[in-house]
Design a protein around this motif. Structure first.
Motif, PDB file in Angstrom:
ATOM      1  N   LEU A 227     -30.612 -27.675 -41.038  1.00 11.66           N
ATOM      2  CA  LEU A 227     -31.944 -28.221 -41.297  1.00 11.66           C
ATOM      3  C   LEU A 227     -32.482 -28.815 -40.007  1.00 11.66           C
ATOM      4  O   LEU A 227     -31.836 -29.656 -39.379  1.00 11.66           O
ATOM      5  CB  LEU A 227     -31.885 -29.285 -42.392  1.00 11.66           C
ATOM      6  CG  LEU A 227     -33.203 -30.018 -42.686  1.00 11.66           C
ATOM      7  CD1 LEU A 227     -34.255 -29.044 -43.191  1.00 11.66           C
ATOM      8  CD2 LEU A 227     -32.976 -31.150 -43.687  1.00 11.66           C
ATOM      9  N   ILE A 228     -33.660 -28.355 -39.617  1.00  7.92           N
ATOM     10  CA  ILE A 228     -34.258 -28.784 -38.353  1.00  7.92           C
ATOM     11  C   ILE A 228     -35.446 -29.683 -38.665  1.00  7.92           C
ATOM     12  O   ILE A 228     -36.360 -29.292 -39.402  1.00  7.92           O
ATOM     13  CB  ILE A 228     -34.714 -27.570 -37.516  1.00  7.92           C
ATOM     14  CG1 ILE A 228     -33.564 -26.570 -37.354  1.00  7.92           C
ATOM     15  CG2 ILE A 228     -35.232 -28.022 -36.175  1.00  7.92           C
ATOM     16  CD1 ILE A 228     -32.341 -27.134 -36.689  1.00  7.92           C
ATOM     17  N   ASP A 229     -35.428 -30.889 -38.093  1.00  8.04           N
ATOM     18  CA  ASP A 229     -36.543 -31.816 -38.245  1.00  8.04           C
ATOM     19  C   ASP A 229     -37.448 -31.715 -37.033  1.00  8.04           C
ATOM     20  O   ASP A 229     -36.983 -31.614 -35.895  1.00  8.04           O
ATOM     21  CB  ASP A 229     -36.039 -33.255 -38.386  1.00  8.04           C
ATOM     22  CG  ASP A 229     -35.279 -33.467 -39.685  1.00  8.04           C
ATOM     23  OD1 ASP A 229     -35.660 -32.834 -40.688  1.00  8.04           O
ATOM     24  OD2 ASP A 229     -34.300 -34.243 -39.688  1.00  8.04           O
ATOM     25  N   ALA A 230     -38.732 -31.792 -37.289  1.00  8.48           N
ATOM     26  CA  ALA A 230     -39.696 -31.705 -36.196  1.00  8.48           C
ATOM     27  C   ALA A 230     -39.679 -32.983 -35.376  1.00  8.48           C
ATOM     28  O   ALA A 230     -39.439 -34.078 -35.888  1.00  8.48           O
ATOM     29  CB  ALA A 230     -41.096 -31.443 -36.752  1.00  8.48           C
ATOM     30  N   GLY A 231     -39.951 -32.835 -34.084  1.00  6.12           N
ATOM     31  CA  GLY A 231     -40.061 -34.000 -33.215  1.00  6.12           C
ATOM     32  C   GLY A 231     -38.747 -34.323 -32.531  1.00  6.12           C
ATOM     33  O   GLY A 231     -37.707 -33.702 -32.749  1.00  6.12           O
ATOM     34  N   SER A 232     -38.779 -35.352 -31.648  1.00  9.94           N
ATOM     35  CA  SER A 232     -37.603 -35.744 -30.867  1.00  9.94           C
ATOM     36  C   SER A 232     -37.185 -37.171 -31.154  1.00  9.94           C
ATOM     37  O   SER A 232     -36.453 -37.765 -30.359  1.00  9.94           O
ATOM     38  CB  SER A 232     -37.910 -35.605 -29.370  1.00  9.94           C
ATOM     39  OG  SER A 232     -39.023 -36.442 -29.015  1.00  9.94           O
ATOM     40  N   GLY A 233     -37.634 -37.736 -32.274  1.00  6.50           N
ATOM     41  CA  GLY A 233     -37.278 -39.116 -32.581  1.00  6.50           C
ATOM     42  C   GLY A 233     -35.829 -39.234 -33.009  1.00  6.50           C
ATOM     43  O   GLY A 233     -34.936 -39.545 -32.222  1.00  6.50           O
ATOM     44  N   ALA A 234     -35.576 -38.967 -34.301  1.00  8.31           N
ATOM     45  CA  ALA A 234     -34.212 -39.042 -34.811  1.00  8.31           C
ATOM     46  C   ALA A 234     -33.535 -37.688 -34.833  1.00  8.31           C
ATOM     47  O   ALA A 234     -32.348 -37.595 -35.149  1.00  8.31           O
ATOM     48  CB  ALA A 234     -34.230 -39.634 -36.227  1.00  8.31           C
TER      49      ALA A 234
END
Length: 407
Positions: A227-234
């Protein structure tokens, strides 16, 4: 008268029945006196012998003690540095461009096409994502745009009819303005719907993870189905990419040498794992301020790497040009740490120790560059005892060979 005298002095005749005659008293006294002198002489002779033995034993102990307390030392003489005005400092290789690759769309990893060590070109496909939510949002946005476009067509035809009626004064100006407002609102709604569709299409394009520049893949942190989350935060990076030709070398230059470097100077870079090989680079950037915690100046060197022998992240040594000044080189095991500062023990011609205060120009690991404190003719003790002090008497055992710094 004479006869009487002779008769009185005559020794009476010894009677044979009286036993053996005793010696006269004066003879016994003489014998006792002689025996006494002999005993006294023997006692005196024994006393003298004891005193002589004690003196000889004491002298032997003193000689042995002096022998045991004598310190034997090895010495070296300082040598001149052979680098001709260069300062050798540690550096870190970094890619000319380095970047972690994150996803801009949320979904599942459908497939990846490159692994670590792969060299990629700019725009090359790295991985595909499956984004069902974005697909549905895009379909909904397209439908809403079509619906808005239909309303706009109705508002446009209605406005045209009301303008004709207003020309014949069949409707009021207020009613015409209302139709004009409805038409303008539908135009704006259609523009908003188009913008939303373009946004989702752009987001949809992020399903394809591509290389932003040409380089080598240094990390791959995901696998199919993740599962890939968008962005570079967490979220974690999918890949890490580095451009390995040319490379950047970052060096922290001590404040004392900050005035000796300028942009455009040539430097020599070496790596311990590649003995005998030298790589030449150019100083391209110099920090404009001294770093307060470390009192050092950051210097950036651009280093060509066409054959890929050097890798980003490696530890290297950089020979930076410095003020040409002769310095003395001594082994690192000659150094003494005292409360007053670093010292070296020097032996004079009489075998006496003198502790010299030194200023270390550079620590080269197995050897030290000395700024001041010793001369080229000094005899420096190798591996001195921690208890050694000024004025100690030592014996030079043998001159140890001078250690030369590795180039």
């Amino acid at each position: 008268m004479t006869e009487k005298t002779h008769a009185s002095l005559a020794i009476p005749a010894r009677d044979p029945g009286e036993g053996p005659a005793l010696p006269p008293r004066n003879v016994e006294w003489k014998r006792a006196k002689i025996a006494l002198w002999i005993v006294l002489f023997l006692f005196s002779l024994g006393a003298v012998r004891t005193v002589v033995v004690d003196i000889m034993h004491s002298r032997s102990i003193d000689a042995t003690t002096r022998q045991n307390t004598r310190q034997y030392v090895n010495i070296v003489t300082p040598t001149q540095t052979d680098r001709g005005g260069e300062t050798l400092l540690p550096g870190t290789l970094r890619g000319f461009v380095e970047s972690p690759i994150f996803a801009r769309a949320t979904g599942y990893l459908l497939h990846w096409y490159v692994d670590i060590g792969a060299r990629v070109k700019q725009g090359q496909l790295l991985a595909d994502l499956d984004t069902p939510e974005i697909d549905q949002e895009l379909a909904q946005a397209v439908a809403q745009r079509d619906q808005t476009n239909s309303s706009l067509g109705l508002a446009k035809s209605s406005l045209a009819r009301w303008q004709q009626l207003r020309g014949r004064d069949a409707v009021s100006q207020q009613e015409l303005d209302e139709r004009q407002s409805t038409y303008n609102q539908d135009v704006a709604n259609l523009a908003a719907a188009d913008a939303n569709v373009r946004r989702l299409k752009q987001l949809e394009s992020f399903k394809r993870i591509v290389a932003p520049f040409a380089g080598v893949v240094t990390q791959r942190n995901v696998d199919v189905g993740d599962l890939i989350d968008a962005g570079s935060g967490a979220s974690r990076a999918l890949f890490a990419l580095a451009q390995s030709d040319p490379l950047r070398v970052y060096v922290q230059l001590p404040q004392a040498y900050a005035q000796n470097v300028t942009s455009g100077q040539q430097v020599v870079v070496t790596q311990a794992e590649l003995p005998g090989e030298q790589f030449r680079g150019t100083i391209t950037h110099i920090s404009g301020a001294i770093d307060v915690p470390t009192r050092s100046l950051q210097v950036e060197v651009t280093l060509p790497n066409p054959d890929g022998k050097l890798r980003p992240g490696a530890y290297v040594q950089v020979a930076l040009p410095s003020a040409a000044r002769a310095r003395l080189l001594v082994p690192g095991n000659t150094l003494l740490f005292r409360a007053e500062g670093p010292r070296v023990a020097v032996v004079d011609a009489n075998g006496l120790v003198h502790l010299h205060k030194i200023v270390i120009a550079q620590d080269l690991g197995q050897s030290l560059e000395i700024e001041s404190g010793i001369d080229a003719t000094d005899k420096v003790i190798v591996n001195p005892s921690d208890s050694i002090a000024d004025g100690d008497q030592v014996v030079v055992a043998a001159a140890a060979p001078n250690r030369k710094r590795a180039s």
